[in-house]
Design a protein around this motif. Structure first.
Motif, mmCIF file in Angstrom:
data_model
loop_
_atom_site.group_PDB
_atom_site.id
_atom_site.type_symbol
_atom_site.label_atom_id
_atom_site.label_comp_id
_atom_site.label_asym_id
_atom_site.label_seq_id
_atom_site.Cartn_x
_atom_site.Cartn_y
_atom_site.Cartn_z
ATOM 1 N N ALA A 161 9.282 -28.013 82.030
ATOM 2 C CA ALA A 161 10.692 -28.372 82.113
ATOM 3 C C ALA A 161 11.093 -28.581 83.567
ATOM 4 O O ALA A 161 10.627 -27.864 84.448
ATOM 5 N N THR A 162 11.945 -29.544 83.798
ATOM 6 C CA THR A 162 12.445 -29.817 85.143
ATOM 7 C C THR A 162 13.817 -29.193 85.328
ATOM 8 O O THR A 162 14.756 -29.521 84.603
ATOM 9 N N ALA A 163 13.924 -28.279 86.280
ATOM 10 C CA ALA A 163 15.194 -27.618 86.591
ATOM 11 C C ALA A 163 15.798 -28.272 87.823
ATOM 12 O O ALA A 163 15.093 -28.575 88.786
ATOM 13 N N THR A 164 17.090 -28.485 87.806
ATOM 14 C CA THR A 164 17.774 -29.125 88.924
ATOM 15 C C THR A 164 18.672 -28.128 89.644
ATOM 16 O O THR A 164 18.945 -27.042 89.150
ATOM 17 N N PHE A 165 19.133 -28.517 90.816
ATOM 18 C CA PHE A 165 19.967 -27.650 91.640
ATOM 19 C C PHE A 165 21.427 -27.785 91.230
ATOM 20 O O PHE A 165 21.879 -28.868 90.892
ATOM 21 N N GLY A 166 22.165 -26.670 91.238
ATOM 22 C CA GLY A 166 23.608 -26.744 91.042
ATOM 23 C C GLY A 166 24.121 -26.110 89.773
ATOM 24 O O GLY A 166 25.296 -25.770 89.695
ATOM 25 N N ALA A 167 23.288 -25.949 88.750
ATOM 26 C CA ALA A 167 23.761 -25.332 87.508
ATOM 27 C C ALA A 167 22.564 -24.834 86.710
ATOM 28 O O ALA A 167 21.469 -25.385 86.795
ATOM 29 N N TRP A 168 22.777 -23.788 85.937
ATOM 30 C CA TRP A 168 21.748 -23.295 85.035
ATOM 31 C C TRP A 168 21.665 -24.203 83.815
ATOM 32 O O TRP A 168 22.683 -24.606 83.260
ATOM 33 N N THR A 169 20.460 -24.522 83.392
ATOM 34 C CA THR A 169 20.231 -25.365 82.224
ATOM 35 C C THR A 169 19.396 -24.603 81.210
ATOM 36 O O THR A 169 18.441 -23.920 81.579
#
Length: 208
Positions: A156-164
């Motif tokens: 999974a790809t996690a991005t910066f700025g918010a929890w997914t």
């Protein structure tokens, strides 16, 4: 064994075997994992855990091979337990950075019955302004401690700025007595010993 990926919100980058999706729905059933939000031990500054040390309060009834139920064990590299600060926790006041000195991995095992649908969910985000990858996998064991199947490795790809939130579903095969959950960083640290890798919190494994 095929694992069915279920989605409800926004499509993220699909990598490796299978695709990951952000989800918003909840399913009934109690969480089988202990220390699901990484609230134990109650550290007040970032604490590093290398290979083998446990995170949380371990229970009994484990296979001879670690990890034990109720707590996470660092099974590869090192990880950092981090109190919320500039980056808030998804739940509670702490979360896990899967990069310590290098890419890390944690695992926890629980009892399980054969022929039952299970789901694994967790929240992830990047600790820096770049995409970061987390691999989640489920290993199924028989009563003697032999691996009888795996759910595959879902990146999974996690991005910066918010929890997914990410979710994967898998049915336990015949002969299952234990399930072992792995969360692994697939993001190389920018600098040695800095941590600052993919962050995970609120991990749930339950029947559906």
């Amino acid at each position: 064994m095929k694992a069915r990926i279920v989605a409800a919100v926004a499509l993220l980058t699909a990598l490796g075997a299978g695709g990951w999706l952000a989800v918003a729905s909840e399913a009934a059933g109690p969480n089988r994992l202990g220390t699901a939000g990484f609230e134990s031990p109650a550290v007040t500054s970032a604490a590093r855990f290398g290979a083998s040390p446990t995170i949380g309060m371990c229970g009994g009834g484990a296979l001879a091979e670690q990890p034990q139920p109720g707590c996470w064990r660092t099974t590869k590299g090192s990880v950092d337990l981090v109190p919320a600060g500039a980056i808030p926790a998804h739940s509670g006041s702490r979360y896990l950075d899967l990069n310590g000195r290098a890419k890390g991995q944690v695992a926890q095992q629980v009892t399980a019955s054969p022929g039952v649908a299970h789901e694994l969910t967790y929240f992830a985000r990047s600790s820096r302004n770049q995409a970061m990858e987390v691999i989640a996998s489920i290993y199924w064991y028989d009563s003697t401690g032999q691996i009888i199947a795996t759910s595959g490795f879902f990146k999974a790809t996690a991005t910066f700025g918010a929890w997914t939130k990410f979710r994967v579903e898998s049915t336990s095969p015949a002969g299952t007595a234990w399930a072992r959950i792995y969360l692994t960083s697939d993001t190389q640290p920018a600098f040695p010993n800095t941590g600052a890798g993919p962050l995970v919190d609120t991990v749930v494994f339950r029947t559906v």
